[in-house]
Motif scaffolding. Sequence first.
Motif, PDB file in Angstrom:
ATOM      1  N   GLY A 169     -40.665  22.256 -43.409  1.00 55.60           N
ATOM      2  CA  GLY A 169     -39.162  22.512 -44.642  1.00 55.60           C
ATOM      3  C   GLY A 169     -38.268  23.291 -44.350  1.00 55.60           C
ATOM      4  O   GLY A 169     -36.833  22.134 -44.920  1.00 55.60           O
ATOM      5  N   LEU A 170     -38.710  24.835 -44.060  1.00 54.44           N
ATOM      6  CA  LEU A 170     -37.974  25.813 -44.992  1.00 54.44           C
ATOM      7  C   LEU A 170     -37.002  25.398 -43.381  1.00 54.44           C
ATOM      8  O   LEU A 170     -35.799  25.783 -43.859  1.00 54.44           O
ATOM      9  CB  LEU A 170     -38.842  26.970 -44.144  1.00 54.44           C
ATOM     10  N   ILE A 171     -37.602  25.480 -42.106  1.00 55.64           N
ATOM     11  CA  ILE A 171     -36.267  24.773 -41.827  1.00 55.64           C
ATOM     12  C   ILE A 171     -34.976  23.845 -41.518  1.00 55.64           C
ATOM     13  O   ILE A 171     -34.192  24.367 -41.317  1.00 55.64           O
ATOM     14  CB  ILE A 171     -37.541  25.278 -39.650  1.00 55.64           C
ATOM     15  N   VAL A 172     -35.806  22.818 -41.163  1.00 58.28           N
ATOM     16  CA  VAL A 172     -34.781  22.129 -42.584  1.00 58.28           C
ATOM     17  C   VAL A 172     -34.152  22.510 -43.208  1.00 58.28           C
ATOM     18  O   VAL A 172     -32.715  21.961 -43.909  1.00 58.28           O
ATOM     19  CB  VAL A 172     -35.687  20.469 -42.886  1.00 58.28           C
ATOM     20  N   LEU A 173     -34.504  22.643 -44.380  1.00 51.75           N
ATOM     21  CA  LEU A 173     -34.098  23.143 -45.698  1.00 51.75           C
ATOM     22  C   LEU A 173     -32.220  24.437 -45.205  1.00 51.75           C
ATOM     23  O   LEU A 173     -32.059  24.577 -45.340  1.00 51.75           O
ATOM     24  CB  LEU A 173     -34.533  24.195 -46.316  1.00 51.75           C
ATOM     25  N   LEU A 174     -33.071  24.883 -44.163  1.00 52.43           N
ATOM     26  CA  LEU A 174     -31.754  26.332 -43.719  1.00 52.43           C
ATOM     27  C   LEU A 174     -30.727  25.797 -42.672  1.00 52.43           C
ATOM     28  O   LEU A 174     -29.466  25.452 -43.399  1.00 52.43           O
ATOM     29  CB  LEU A 174     -32.987  27.032 -43.121  1.00 52.43           C
TER      30      LEU A 174
END
Length: 144
Positions: free
Chosen positions: A117-122
Motif C-alpha cells: 500500500g505504501l508503494i502504491v501510495l508513493l
Amino acid sequence: MAVLAGLGWIATVVAANGLVSLGTGLEVVPVSQTGPLAEPVGVAVAALVIAVRAGFSTGRTVLLPIEAALLAAVTQILVPSLVVIVMSGSGPAFLTAGRAATSVFTVVDAVLAGLAGLIVLLVVRARAAGAGPPRWPWEDEDRP
C-alpha cells in the motif's frame, strides 16, 4: 499499478511465510481439518481486495498502507474460515479463525500488505504531483 501491487504481495507472502515457517518451525496451516484450499483462497481474495483498494486510490489518499494492512489481515482471518465452514463444518472453522487471528503469519502478511500500500501510495502521489514516466537522458527530444 493495482494489479502489480496485488501480484507482488502474493509473491512476497509466499516467500515470507516460507521463511518464517523455516525459521520458527511453525506450520502455516496449523489446524489439520482446514484442508488444502482455505489458505490459498484466503491469500487470493486478500490480494484481490488489496488490488481493488489500490485501484481506487487517488492523490489525496493518505491511509492506504494502513487500509491495505487491515484489509489483508481481516480477509485472511475470515475467508479461510468461510472456506472451512463449507468443507468441514463450524468447529474447524472457529479453530481456523482463532489460529489465524493469533498467527505470526497474519501479522507478517499484514505488514507486507502495508508495504504494498505504501508503494502504491508513493506512485499515486508522484503521479498526482505531475511526475511522468522515467526517461533516459538520450530519450529527451528537446536536447540537441
